[in-house]
Enzyme design. Structure first.
Site, PDB file in Angstrom:
ATOM      1  N   PRO A 285       0.856  -1.441   0.219  1.00 26.55           N
ATOM      2  CA  PRO A 285       0.085   0.095   0.081  1.00 26.55           C
ATOM      3  C   PRO A 285       0.452   1.189   0.142  1.00 26.55           C
ATOM      4  O   PRO A 285       1.491   1.621   0.423  1.00 26.55           O
ATOM      5  CB  PRO A 285      -0.882  -0.501   1.350  1.00 26.55           C
ATOM      6  CG  PRO A 285      -0.336  -0.794   2.454  1.00 26.55           C
ATOM      7  CD  PRO A 285       0.729  -2.105   0.820  1.00 26.55           C
ATOM      8  N   GLY A 286       0.524   2.166  -0.749  1.00 21.75           N
ATOM      9  CA  GLY A 286       1.040   3.138  -0.389  1.00 21.75           C
ATOM     10  C   GLY A 286       0.268   4.389  -0.291  1.00 21.75           C
ATOM     11  O   GLY A 286      -0.178   4.883   0.989  1.00 21.75           O
ATOM     12  N   CYS A 355       2.934  28.914 -15.558  1.00 25.76           N
ATOM     13  CA  CYS A 355       2.724  29.456 -17.159  1.00 25.76           C
ATOM     14  C   CYS A 355       2.166  28.666 -17.773  1.00 25.76           C
ATOM     15  O   CYS A 355       2.693  28.046 -18.945  1.00 25.76           O
ATOM     16  CB  CYS A 355       3.516  29.995 -17.823  1.00 25.76           C
ATOM     17  SG  CYS A 355       3.869  31.699 -17.203  1.00 25.76           S
ATOM     18  N   TYR A 383       1.376  10.901  -3.972  1.00 32.47           N
ATOM     19  CA  TYR A 383       1.565  11.191  -4.851  1.00 32.47           C
ATOM     20  C   TYR A 383       1.551  13.074  -5.473  1.00 32.47           C
ATOM     21  O   TYR A 383       0.682  13.260  -6.395  1.00 32.47           O
ATOM     22  CB  TYR A 383       0.692  10.495  -5.826  1.00 32.47           C
ATOM     23  CG  TYR A 383       0.841   9.152  -5.614  1.00 32.47           C
ATOM     24  CD1 TYR A 383       1.582   8.326  -6.430  1.00 32.47           C
ATOM     25  CD2 TYR A 383      -0.196   8.336  -4.802  1.00 32.47           C
ATOM     26  CE1 TYR A 383       2.381   7.489  -5.912  1.00 32.47           C
ATOM     27  CE2 TYR A 383      -0.253   7.015  -5.084  1.00 32.47           C
ATOM     28  CZ  TYR A 383       1.069   6.258  -5.243  1.00 32.47           C
ATOM     29  OH  TYR A 383       0.970   4.623  -4.929  1.00 32.47           O
TER      30      TYR A 383
HETATM   31  N1  LLP Z   1       2.515  -1.184  -6.503  1.00 27.60           N
HETATM   32  C1  LLP Z   1       2.440  -1.009  -7.625  1.00 27.60           C
HETATM   33  C2  LLP Z   1       3.494  -2.368  -7.919  1.00 27.60           C
HETATM   34  C3  LLP Z   1       1.813   0.468  -7.569  1.00 27.60           C
HETATM   35  O1  LLP Z   1       2.286  -0.029  -8.663  1.00 27.60           O
HETATM   36  C4  LLP Z   1       1.719   1.068  -7.066  1.00 27.60           C
HETATM   37  C5  LLP Z   1       1.081   2.194  -7.642  1.00 27.60           C
HETATM   38  C6  LLP Z   1       1.284   0.275  -5.513  1.00 27.60           C
HETATM   39  C7  LLP Z   1       2.148  -0.245  -5.470  1.00 27.60           C
HETATM   40  C8  LLP Z   1       0.781   1.217  -4.939  1.00 27.60           C
HETATM   41  O2  LLP Z   1      -0.545   1.821  -4.846  1.00 27.60           O
HETATM   42  P1  LLP Z   1      -1.270   2.428  -3.979  1.00 27.60           P
HETATM   43  O3  LLP Z   1      -1.112   2.163  -2.713  1.00 27.60           O
HETATM   44  O4  LLP Z   1      -0.473   3.576  -3.519  1.00 27.60           O
HETATM   45  O5  LLP Z   1      -2.407   2.940  -4.788  1.00 27.60           O
HETATM   46  N2  LLP Z   1       0.221   8.763  -9.218  1.00 27.60           N
HETATM   47  C9  LLP Z   1      -1.007   8.009  -9.510  1.00 27.60           C
HETATM   48  C10 LLP Z   1      -0.820   7.060  -8.260  1.00 27.60           C
HETATM   49  C11 LLP Z   1      -0.133   6.114  -8.929  1.00 27.60           C
HETATM   50  C12 LLP Z   1       0.051   4.609  -9.138  1.00 27.60           C
HETATM   51  C13 LLP Z   1       1.095   4.355  -9.260  1.00 27.60           C
HETATM   52  N3  LLP Z   1       1.159   2.882  -8.784  1.00 27.60           N
HETATM   53  C14 LLP Z   1      -2.176   9.359  -8.195  1.00 27.60           C
HETATM   54  O6  LLP Z   1      -1.522  10.446  -8.306  1.00 27.60           O
HETATM   55  O7  LLP Z   1      -3.556   8.994  -8.457  1.00 27.60           O
END
Ligand code: LLP
Length: 424
Positions: A285-286, A355, A383
């Site tokens: 999780p991120g 800009c 992010y």
């Molecule tokens: N594992 C993998 C292989 C991933 O590609 C990602 C996120 C995560 C874990 C973590 O996912 P999370 O739990 O954070 O949803 N920049 C975008 C989100 C891109 C996510 C990329 N991969 C935003 O700001 O919504």
């Protein structure tokens, strides 16, 4: 005294008219550190982590914080101290985890384009597992491992072809995405991996997308992955761990994603019923660990009223917080200090000084504000800083960590000297 909680984080609230993070008034942070400024609540991070830990109590499982969400050392250190592993996607992220005191053998390495140099560094560090995303990567990994006289522990990232029901840019588990190995090719690829001497098969991995707010895509993914594991193990290859990635969403604008413990109690029912109760479970999780722990503080520079639109021009911009420009993402925007005498409420687009017409942070927001007021952009822990840039030669913002009534600067503001240092 009245306390009003805002959606998302229970650790950001109004105490009377002052916006607080834990016990710290955010106006005080602005006075001390300036703007734009990211502030993170340590208690909110721990609170989010607790929900996963509750779910995993008594189970064989490990949390790997997906540090692409926010890779600042001060943030990593909080998770490292709590015993988390880390999901990385580059050599730079590897170096950051090690600098923050994370354990190498709790690191998993994802990503479709790992370079030989990055693979070598991860092998030398002794990471837990490479999540391999293509058949070609298997061969490169095998070669580099043999050259380095190491055995590379691997999982294959399979693409379960399920719809995560999220924004197309952050959906990763569909057939047309660049990620992972097609479900139909997975068994053959496992069989081939088993013949390569530089590799050791450890697990299976999937990640279907991000900002997922429903349980059903996870259930579909888990059950598709288990179908595969049944087949792979029938062929004599043992799968020690099952990695179900990250992706759990947060409340930005009234979304109601399941809490991590609720999601996982459902998924464990499925795992148990399929005979995988004792298998080691990994998650990555991120956003759900850090997203609602952070706010971005900014100051109003100008108010520009027009026939069709009013603009509230602030000192944070798309280079600090690219999510609205990139995904038309919504972030709540609220005053740091409510002025109840100000009755000049108007509807504004909150925009930065960059800009580009795409440089907006919020559209059609009702605000009673004046020049010089501070605003907080909510749910900005994930992010935002990690995707920030120096576009328009703007230095990156500073960051502080809030712990009850204490604050510490975890990244100083970038200066002009920082910006031009590498150039001739
Ligand atoms: N594992 C993998 C292989 C991933 O590609 C990602 C996120 C995560 C874990 C973590 O996912 P999370 O739990 O954070 O949803 N920049 C975008 C989100 C891109 C996510 C990329 N991969 C935003 O700001 O919504």
């Amino acid at each position: 005294m009245t306390t009003t909680h805002l959606p998302g984080s229970p650790f950001v609230h109004y105490k009377n008219d002052s916006l607080m993070m834990e016990e710290v008034a955010l106006s005080q942070l602005i006075a001390e550190y300036g703007t734009p400024l990211f502030a993170y609540s340590k208690a909110a991070m721990i609170h989010a982590l607790d929900a996963y830990e509750r779910a995993f109590k008594g189970r064989r499982a490990r949390i790997h914080y997906a540090m692409k969400a926010n890779s600042s050392l001060g943030v990593l250190r909080v998770f490292a101290q709590r015993g988390c592993g880390f999901d990385i996607v580059s050599g730079g992220e590897l170096a950051r985890v090690l600098a923050a005191g994370g354990k190498a053998d709790h690191i998993i390495f994802s990503g479709v384009g790992k370079t030989r140099t990055e693979i070598k560094a991860a092998l030398q560090a002794g990471i837990c597992c490479f999540n391999v995303e293509s058949e070609a990567e298997l061969d490169v990994l095998n070669e580099v491992a043999l050259e380095s006289q190491k055995i590379a522990p691997i999982s294959l990232r399979v693409n379960p072809n399920v719809d995560a029901k999220t924004h197309p840019y952050i959906s990763t588990g569909l057939k047309d995405n660049k990620f992972g190995i097609a479900h139909e090719r997975a068994l053959e690829t496992y069989k081939r991996a088993a013949t390569l001497k530089g590799l050791m098969i450890k697990g299976i991995d999937c990640h279907i997308g991000s900002q997922i707010t429903e349980i059903s895509p996870y259930e579909d993914a888990v059950s598709r992955v288990l179908d595969l594991v049944d087949e792979i193990e029938k062929s004599g290859i043992r799968i020690e761990h099952l990695d179900f990635g990250g992706g759990l969403g947060i409340d930005y604008a009234g979304e109601t994603p399941p809490p991590a413990d609720k999601l996982w109690s459902k998924l464990f029912e499925l795992l148990d019923s399929r005979g995988y109760a004792d298998r080691m479970i990994f998650v990555e999780p991120g956003r759900s660990l850090i997203g609602n722990a952070g706010v971005c503080l900014t100051k109003i520079e100008y108010l520009k009223t027009g026939e069709h639109k009013n603009f509230c021009i602030v000192d944070a911009a798309m280079n600090d917080l690219p999510r609205p420009a990139m995904y038309e993402a919504f972030h709540g925007i609220v005053p740091v200090q409510i002025d109840s005498n100000n009755t000049s409420g108007l509807v504004y687009d909150v925009v930065g000084p960059v800009c580009e017409s795409g440089d907006w942070l919020g559209r059609d927001r009702s605000l009673s504000v004046q020049v010089g007021d501070g605003l907080a952009i909510l749910s900005a822990g994930a992010y935002c800083m990690s995707m920030s840039s120096n576009y328009n030669s703007r230095g990156r913002a500073a960051e502080v960590l809030v712990d009850l009534n204490k604050t510490s600067l975890i990244r100083r503001r970038e200066t002009i000297e920082d910006l031009i240092r590498q150039e001739t």
